[in-house]
Motif scaffolding. Structure first.
Motif, mmCIF file in Angstrom:
data_model
loop_
_atom_site.group_PDB
_atom_site.id
_atom_site.type_symbol
_atom_site.label_atom_id
_atom_site.label_comp_id
_atom_site.label_asym_id
_atom_site.label_seq_id
_atom_site.Cartn_x
_atom_site.Cartn_y
_atom_site.Cartn_z
ATOM 1 N N VAL A 1 68.901 69.754 68.049
ATOM 2 C CA VAL A 1 67.696 70.193 67.348
ATOM 3 C C VAL A 1 67.678 71.717 67.405
ATOM 4 C CG1 VAL A 1 65.177 70.148 67.281
ATOM 5 C CG2 VAL A 1 66.457 68.097 67.969
ATOM 6 N N VAL B 1 62.320 72.771 62.262
ATOM 7 C CA VAL B 1 63.615 72.585 62.900
ATOM 8 C C VAL B 1 64.632 71.963 61.943
ATOM 9 C CG1 VAL B 1 62.470 72.262 65.133
ATOM 10 C CG2 VAL B 1 63.090 70.242 63.774
ATOM 11 N N ILE C 1 68.051 69.277 62.347
ATOM 12 C CA ILE C 1 68.702 68.309 63.230
ATOM 13 C C ILE C 1 70.162 68.231 62.819
ATOM 14 C CG2 ILE C 1 68.833 65.885 63.896
ATOM 15 C CD1 ILE C 1 65.793 65.737 63.247
ATOM 16 N N ILE D 1 60.473 65.426 68.429
ATOM 17 C CA ILE D 1 60.070 66.384 67.390
ATOM 18 C C ILE D 1 58.750 65.974 66.747
ATOM 19 C CG2 ILE D 1 62.447 67.119 66.931
ATOM 20 C CD1 ILE D 1 62.343 65.222 64.457
ATOM 21 N N VAL E 1 60.580 68.854 60.186
ATOM 22 C CA VAL E 1 62.035 68.842 60.043
ATOM 23 C C VAL E 1 62.389 69.414 58.677
ATOM 24 C CG1 VAL E 1 64.129 67.448 60.066
ATOM 25 C CG2 VAL E 1 62.200 66.824 61.543
#
Length: 287
Positions: free
Chosen positions: A39, A45, A47, A65, A70
């Motif tokens: 991450v 973020v 992945i 998370i 994401v």
């Protein structure tokens, strides 16, 4: 080799200001302690390599998370221990799957990795040098074919780090398995990484690599040594791959011998293209 309790599954671990790791529960003689999902960033973020489609792993990743957005689900390549969880994470988060191209290869030979993820469907394919970014982080795609033809590494310039997937691993050499795996491409990709300046590699399997240039030199030397061993055996009259594997890999777990045979074949194909060996059916001879 690290003790298994040093590699906990189901728990996110911080490796640096921008990097966290979650280990999938898929250890094997071929994956070491399992596939490592990374991450990147905080709040928003990315992945990298969401991993196998194992419910406990997906649940642990989503829990880690839960309060973050994401931006991208990034895949280095499409073996089934790397990309299948991308679909579940996309369904749960709405994030796009980006990274390597799809590759569905009918390859039923013995492998040191899972077969290809035929259902992988990226929303965006990244080419060499393409970038994605979020607050405080940037990921740059670095084309590294060899282990698979669609393999990408990802540089994180803010940390002088490279996520090396299966191209450069922290516990073992990479299997190069024809027909998709290509030894000439693999060696060229290693040489390409030697020209880069990253100071830390995060592989998909095994510990972080803190001396990447020296590690790359060792990998290249290892492959050149294997090539010399194969040529020596051919000159001694060995013409078939199985007996060469028995000699070269005598100290290696026999469960890995079928995969080792694929790497020997990859060497022979490369050497044939360079005019070092010739082939007659299943028999190989020095040129």
């Amino acid at each position: 080799m690290a003790a298994m309790d040093e590699w906990p599954t189901g728990r996110i671990e911080r490796l640096g200001p921008l990097v966290r790791r979650l280990l999938a529960p898929n250890p094997s003689p071929f994956t070491f302690t399992g596939t490592q999902t990374y991450v990147i960033g905080e709040g928003e973020v990315a992945i990298i390599d969401p991993g196998p489609d194992v419910a406990a792993h997906v649940e642990a990743l989503l829990a880690a998370i839960r309060d973050e957005r994401v931006a991208a689900i990034v895949c280095t390549h499409t073996h089934r221990d790397h990309s299948p969880a991308s679909r579940a994470v996309r369904a749960a988060t709405g994030a796009p799957i980006v990274g390597c191209a799809a590759l569905a290869l009918d390859d039923e030979g013995p492998r040191a990795d899972d077969a290809f993820d035929v259902d992988y469907s990226p929303d965006r394919v990244l080419g060499d040098g393409d970038r994605i970014a979020g607050p405080g982080w940037t990921l740059e795609a670095v084309a590294t074919p060899g282990h698979t033809s669609n393999h990408l590494c990802f540089a994180l310039p803010e940390a002088s780090a490279l996520f090396s997937g299966d191209h450069v691993m922290g516990w073992s050499t990479t299997v190069v398995a024809p027909p998709d795996g290509d030894m000439a491409d693999y060696m060229a990709s290693l040489e390409r990484l030697r020209t880069r300046a990253e100071r830390l590699y995060y592989p998909a399997h095994g510990p972080a690599i803190t001396d990447p240039q020296a590690h790359l030199d060792r990998l290249i030397a290892h492959r050149r040594g294997r090539e010399r061993q194969i040529l020596d055996l051919l000159r001694e009259g060995q013409q078939a791959i199985p007996p060469m594997v028995e000699i070269i890999y005598r100290d290696v777990d026999s469960r890995l011998h079928p995969a080792a045979a694929r790497s020997v074949l990859a060497h022979l194909i490369d050497m044939h293209s360079r005019g070092l060996v010739r082939r007659a059916g299943e028999a190989w001879q020095p040129a």
